[in-house]
Design a protein around this motif. Structure first.
Motif, PDB file in Angstrom:
ATOM      1  N   UNK A 167       0.833  -1.201   0.000  1.00 37.42           N
ATOM      2  CA  UNK A 167       0.000   0.000   0.000  1.00 37.42           C
ATOM      3  C   UNK A 167       0.865   1.247   0.000  1.00 37.42           C
ATOM      4  N   UNK A 168       1.990   1.192   0.708  1.00 39.01           N
ATOM      5  CA  UNK A 168       2.796   2.388   0.951  1.00 39.01           C
ATOM      6  C   UNK A 168       3.751   2.719  -0.181  1.00 39.01           C
ATOM      7  N   UNK A 169       4.197   1.737  -0.956  1.00 37.40           N
ATOM      8  CA  UNK A 169       5.159   2.037  -2.020  1.00 37.40           C
ATOM      9  C   UNK A 169       5.041   0.997  -3.121  1.00 37.40           C
ATOM     10  N   UNK A 170       5.799   1.230  -4.200  1.00 39.36           N
ATOM     11  CA  UNK A 170       5.781   0.298  -5.314  1.00 39.36           C
ATOM     12  C   UNK A 170       4.471   0.346  -6.083  1.00 39.36           C
ATOM     13  N   UNK A 171       4.168  -0.742  -6.784  1.00 43.82           N
ATOM     14  CA  UNK A 171       2.922  -0.827  -7.544  1.00 43.82           C
ATOM     15  C   UNK A 171       1.768  -0.985  -6.560  1.00 43.82           C
ATOM     16  N   UNK A 172       0.857  -0.014  -6.476  1.00 46.31           N
ATOM     17  CA  UNK A 172      -0.182  -0.053  -5.433  1.00 46.31           C
ATOM     18  C   UNK A 172      -1.158  -1.201  -5.628  1.00 46.31           C
ATOM     19  N   UNK A 173      -1.711  -1.669  -4.517  1.00 46.69           N
ATOM     20  CA  UNK A 173      -2.767  -2.679  -4.573  1.00 46.69           C
ATOM     21  C   UNK A 173      -4.035  -2.053  -5.127  1.00 46.69           C
ATOM     22  N   UNK A 174      -4.820  -2.843  -5.842  1.00 51.54           N
ATOM     23  CA  UNK A 174      -6.099  -2.362  -6.330  1.00 51.54           C
ATOM     24  C   UNK A 174      -7.090  -2.294  -5.165  1.00 51.54           C
ATOM     25  N   UNK A 175      -8.199  -1.649  -5.405  1.00 49.26           N
ATOM     26  CA  UNK A 175      -9.224  -1.584  -4.359  1.00 49.26           C
ATOM     27  C   UNK A 175      -9.720  -2.984  -4.006  1.00 49.26           C
ATOM     28  N   UNK A 176      -9.878  -3.835  -5.038  1.00 54.87           N
ATOM     29  CA  UNK A 176     -10.325  -5.205  -4.778  1.00 54.87           C
ATOM     30  C   UNK A 176      -9.307  -5.950  -3.908  1.00 54.87           C
ATOM     31  N   UNK A 177      -8.001  -5.731  -4.174  1.00 58.96           N
ATOM     32  CA  UNK A 177      -6.956  -6.351  -3.354  1.00 58.96           C
ATOM     33  C   UNK A 177      -7.082  -5.915  -1.901  1.00 58.96           C
ATOM     34  N   UNK A 178      -7.300  -4.613  -1.701  1.00 58.03           N
ATOM     35  CA  UNK A 178      -7.357  -4.090  -0.336  1.00 58.03           C
ATOM     36  C   UNK A 178      -8.612  -4.555   0.401  1.00 58.03           C
ATOM     37  N   UNK A 179      -9.733  -4.635  -0.326  1.00 59.12           N
ATOM     38  CA  UNK A 179     -10.957  -5.124   0.307  1.00 59.12           C
ATOM     39  C   UNK A 179     -10.813  -6.598   0.685  1.00 59.12           C
ATOM     40  N   UNK A 180     -10.147  -7.371  -0.174  1.00 60.60           N
ATOM     41  CA  UNK A 180      -9.905  -8.778   0.149  1.00 60.60           C
ATOM     42  C   UNK A 180      -9.001  -8.894   1.374  1.00 60.60           C
ATOM     43  N   UNK A 181      -8.033  -7.985   1.484  1.00 59.35           N
ATOM     44  CA  UNK A 181      -7.145  -7.991   2.646  1.00 59.35           C
ATOM     45  C   UNK A 181      -7.925  -7.690   3.926  1.00 59.35           C
ATOM     46  N   UNK A 182      -8.904  -6.772   3.834  1.00 61.46           N
ATOM     47  CA  UNK A 182      -9.748  -6.467   4.994  1.00 61.46           C
ATOM     48  C   UNK A 182     -10.459  -7.727   5.467  1.00 61.46           C
TER      49      UNK A 182
END
Length: 301
Positions: free
Chosen positions: A87-102
């Motif tokens: 999330x903080x650097x590099x190629x950012x996670x997509x919204x779907x990636x972040x929601x799955x992480x939640x």
């Protein structure tokens, strides 16, 4: 300090990216020519926590080794660190990636607060709360939340007070600090619970009780005050430039359900959090304006 290890010893698994890595980003890293920064590796499993694109780029250009730094912790802590890093650097996670992480974090640590999970995933706390509501029903949700500072807080003061009362009943000599820590409340609240029990009172004051009937909100109709159309007809406002501007702003807010739904649908999914935060800021400014307008005989200068 970083070490160089063989690429063959590293495990590429458990990535928070649902669609895997981006081949174009791998190619860009491979042709850049510059030394690749160290990748973060979970020492106990040799799983790459952060840097899979760099690993693939190193393989693409024929490298046999890469610099690594090690992470010590559990598998869950390694996953959290992986999400944070991406999330903080590099190629950012997509919204779907972040929601799955939640969802994955909630599966392992449902007691984490919305803000703590938002800090990890880069989503807003309200978005995390909405995902939590969709994922769990009220009966399965934890009665406490662990905040970003690591402190445990009950979802309601009432629950914390009842937990403290149970502890006091079972162990009357328990120190206040222990009662407060176990129940997830402040020492002042724990002391108040103990005092109330000694007086024979309910440990939960009526203002904190879930059984208290909340006051009925005021009706939003013409009986509650002048409506927008009535304000537009007032000559003292129509011929006042500043008042007319205020009426125009209020007109923008005067939308029906269909208009609101159309607005929401027109906003790209990846920008909805930004608009939500701005809407909350605007709402707070309107609330402050309303408070000032209600002040009697206020001298505006």
């Amino acid at each position: 300090m970083s070490d160089s290890v063989s690429l063959d010893t590293l495990m590429l698994a458990d990535s928070p990216r649902l669609d895997g890595e981006d081949p174009k980003h791998v190619e860009l890293l491979a042709v850049a020519g510059a030394p690749l920064p160290p990748v973060l590796v979970h020492r106990s499993t040799m799983r790459v926590i952060d840097g899979i694109h760099r690993i693939l780029a190193a393989r693409l250009r024929g490298d046999s080794e890469i610099a690594v730094t090690y992470f010590e912790g559990t598998d869950f802590e390694a996953f959290v660190r992986s999400v944070q890093s991406n999330v903080q650097h590099g190629l950012p996670l997509t919204r779907a990636d972040r929601e799955a992480a939640v969802l994955r974090i909630l599966e392992s640590q449902a007691a984490w607060s919305d803000r703590a999970i938002a800090e990890v995933t880069g989503l807003s706390a309200p978005t995390v709360g909405a995902i939590r509501s969709r994922a769990t029903d009220n009966s399965s949700q934890s009665q406490a939340r662990i905040g970003k500072d690591g402190r445990i807080r009950p979802l309601t003061t009432a629950e914390g007070r009842r937990a403290a009362a149970k502890i006091i009943a079972e162990r009357p000599d328990a120190p206040l600090r222990e009662i407060a820590s176990t129940a997830g409340i402040s020492m002042g609240t724990a002391r108040d619970v103990r005092d109330r029990l000694q007086r024979g009172d309910d440990p939960v004051p009526i203002k904190y009780s879930k059984d208290k009937v909340p006051p009925e909100p005021p009706r939003q109709d013409s009986a509650a005050g002048p409506d927008l159309q009535g304000l537009r007809k007032d000559p003292s406002l129509r011929f006042n430039a500043v008042a007319r501007t205020l009426l125009q702003w209020l007109s923008i807010c005067d939308i029906n359900d269909d208009q609101r739904n159309n607005l929401i649908q027109s906003v790209p999914e990846y920008r909805r959090d930004n608009f939500a935060e701005l809407a909350l800021v605007c709402a707070e400014r309107w609330r402050n304006l309303a408070k000032e307008l209600r002040q009697p005989n206020r001298d505006t200068g």
